[in-house]
Design a protein around this motif. Sequence first.
Motif, PDB file in Angstrom:
ATOM      1  N   LYS A 140       0.790  -1.119  -0.079  1.00 32.99           N
ATOM      2  CA  LYS A 140       0.055  -0.102  -0.133  1.00 32.99           C
ATOM      3  C   LYS A 140       0.694   1.174  -0.080  1.00 32.99           C
ATOM      4  CE  LYS A 140      -3.566  -2.468   2.541  1.00 32.99           C
ATOM      5  NZ  LYS A 140      -4.200  -2.452   4.016  1.00 32.99           N
TER       6      LYS A 140
ATOM      7  N   ASP B 161       1.878   2.670   2.465  1.00 33.71           N
ATOM      8  CA  ASP B 161       1.698   3.517   3.963  1.00 33.71           C
ATOM      9  C   ASP B 161       2.732   2.885   4.934  1.00 33.71           C
ATOM     10  OD1 ASP B 161       0.319   1.134   4.189  1.00 33.71           O
ATOM     11  OD2 ASP B 161      -1.315   2.276   5.339  1.00 33.71           O
TER      12      ASP B 161
ATOM     13  N   ASP C 110       3.396   3.936   9.290  1.00 28.17           N
ATOM     14  CA  ASP C 110       3.185   4.986  10.291  1.00 28.17           C
ATOM     15  C   ASP C 110       4.282   4.430  11.158  1.00 28.17           C
ATOM     16  OD1 ASP C 110       2.181   6.979  11.523  1.00 28.17           O
ATOM     17  OD2 ASP C 110       0.335   6.019  12.296  1.00 28.17           O
TER      18      ASP C 110
END
Length: 171
Positions: A72, A74, A76
């Motif tokens: 994806k 992404d 974090d």
Amino acid sequence: MAALISPSPLDSERNDPLNTALDKRVWVRWQTVVFVVIFIAAVLTRLVGLGDRAMSHDESLHVFYSYNLYMKGDFDHTPLMHGPILFHANALMYALFGDSDFSGRLYAALLGIGMVMSPLLFRRWLGKWGTILACLMILISPLLMYYNRYIREDTPAIMASILMAWSALTY
């Protein structure tokens, strides 16, 4: 008279580039052979059967977030997961070699191979025999071998510490 002084067949063989290349002697020092054998042993001990063992909980977290980054894009960062380099390097392994338990542990294993050979950086201070013994001790250390085949922050942190010590000594 000029016809009597013709080049001998031996002269033409000496000037032949193939014979010249094949005639050169290759000198290999015994230390080079020892380090090549240690390197091959490091590759075998760190890579053979790398994906066979079931993942632990810590490993599963690291590969899960690496897989999310790979699929994806992404990521974090949370302090519970140490640092981002492990996830980015692991996502790169997935991109290069596909997603599997083997490729999930490959980054740590490659660093482990580098760790086995890292005493070569310290030859100036360790000497010939110290370098060979240090490589051998890192190669056969059960603790280092376990963590070199385990996707966590331990191996990257140890390798970064080795490189930092070498940088300080070189400076």
